[in-house]
Design a protein around this motif. Sequence first.
Motif, PDB file in Angstrom:
ATOM      1  N   LEU A 164       0.843  -1.205   0.000  1.00 53.79           N
ATOM      2  CA  LEU A 164       0.000   0.000   0.000  1.00 53.79           C
ATOM      3  C   LEU A 164       0.879   1.257   0.000  1.00 53.79           C
ATOM      4  CD1 LEU A 164      -2.754  -1.070   2.568  1.00 53.79           C
ATOM      5  CD2 LEU A 164      -3.149  -0.474   0.162  1.00 53.79           C
ATOM      6  N   ARG A 205      -2.201  -0.954  -5.938  1.00 50.57           N
ATOM      7  CA  ARG A 205      -3.660  -0.989  -5.703  1.00 50.57           C
ATOM      8  C   ARG A 205      -4.259  -2.198  -6.421  1.00 50.57           C
ATOM      9  NH1 ARG A 205      -1.908   1.993  -2.654  1.00 50.57           N
ATOM     10  NH2 ARG A 205      -2.390   4.163  -2.226  1.00 50.57           N
ATOM     11  N   LEU A 233      -7.634  -2.289   4.849  1.00 52.47           N
ATOM     12  CA  LEU A 233      -8.253  -2.099   3.528  1.00 52.47           C
ATOM     13  C   LEU A 233      -9.390  -1.081   3.594  1.00 52.47           C
ATOM     14  CD1 LEU A 233      -8.097  -5.820   2.374  1.00 52.47           C
ATOM     15  CD2 LEU A 233      -6.784  -3.899   1.415  1.00 52.47           C
ATOM     16  N   TRP A 239      -7.906   2.338   3.482  1.00 53.60           N
ATOM     17  CA  TRP A 239      -7.421   2.702   2.144  1.00 53.60           C
ATOM     18  C   TRP A 239      -8.547   2.641   1.102  1.00 53.60           C
ATOM     19  CZ3 TRP A 239      -2.360   4.215   0.823  1.00 53.60           C
ATOM     20  CH2 TRP A 239      -1.436   4.181   1.881  1.00 53.60           C
TER      21      TRP A 239
END
Length: 331
Positions: free
Chosen positions: A59, A64, A88, A91
């Motif tokens: 990350l 991605r 997750l 993000w």
Amino acid sequence: MRIGLTYDMREEYLALGYTEEEVVELDKPETIEGLEAALAALGHQPVRIGNHRALAAALLAGERWDLVFNIAEGMHGLGRESLVPAMLDAWKIPYTFSDPMVLAISLHKGMCKRVVQQLGVPTAPFAVLDRSEDAAGLALPFPLFLKPVAEGTGKGIDDRSVVRDPEALAAVSADLLARFEQQVLVETFLPGREFTVGIVGTGAKARIAGVMEVHIPGDEDAVYSMETKENYVGVVHYGLLEAGPLREDVEGVALAAWRGLGCRDGGRVDVRLDAAGRANFIEVNPLAGLNHVHSDLPIMTYMAGGDFTDLIGAIVASALERTDARRSSSR
Ligand SMILES: Nc1ncnc2c1ncn2[C@@H]1O[C@H](COP(=O)(O)OP(=O)(O)OP(=O)(O)O)[C@@H](O)[C@H]1O
Ligand SMILES: [Mg+2]
């Protein structure tokens, strides 16, 4: 679609000095290879990520994915299954299976049973012990079943788990508290037949993938222990439960727990019959094993006539459906 895979591989942790028992819940290379093959067969591009550290590094390096297929069980603490989904979420990357809260609650079988009980789903009477001295004050009648409060894959479960008198209760609870360094769940022993219920989907769209009886012939009090799970060939008989009132009862318990807890995309609920023959919730596995040969959810999918690619496809479809719904509502 570019689909990342998060997982915890047994060999990586064995190389770091962890024991076989400590890594028993983690994945073998064949499991990841099976998932990659299924995702590729579905027309996706699988990309290995690895554990939470590898995810963090990827990350931060700017990598991605359209979706992450998450089976990372983690290693330490009660947030170990929640860690990857929480990262997750932060993000804003969509992923398969349950959210961090559901994974934390279901990992702690005592907290999970409190929620399930409040939902009105039958589950055996229970207590959670912090200290073996507290066992003497329990109001639960024998026989009882003891297990570590937050383990899986039969860890801490063996032929001493069923206790029939105060001496065994004190001894087994002291042993589990010391060995696993966590609370002990004490439950009424459920003497009846055992089923593991496969579920695919989320909320109202969750559906039964199969109801499989787990039967260990020749031993009345046999439990589905760690040893049995690892060496099931020739020991455990698996069979789909025929349609009828019993299957309706078992499915009803499993679906009510799955939906009430907010579990997503796919997994298993373990159910056992009480002395009156009624289905009781034992535990839910929102990160159920997905080895295409050995794991219960794939095994029952095959028995019901499906194949592994269909199962993985249904899990991915459920995750994407949730994600699309969220995207269109936030526009
Ligand atoms: N209250 C109970 N009464 C009788 N047997 C029980 C009870 N609770 C658990 N068991 C037995 O112990 C087995 C393992 O318990 P449980 O499913 O909670 O453990 P687990 O290690 O989390 O399992 P999994 O491998 O499904 O993650 C059950 O499959 C069942 O055979
Ligand atoms: Mg279980």
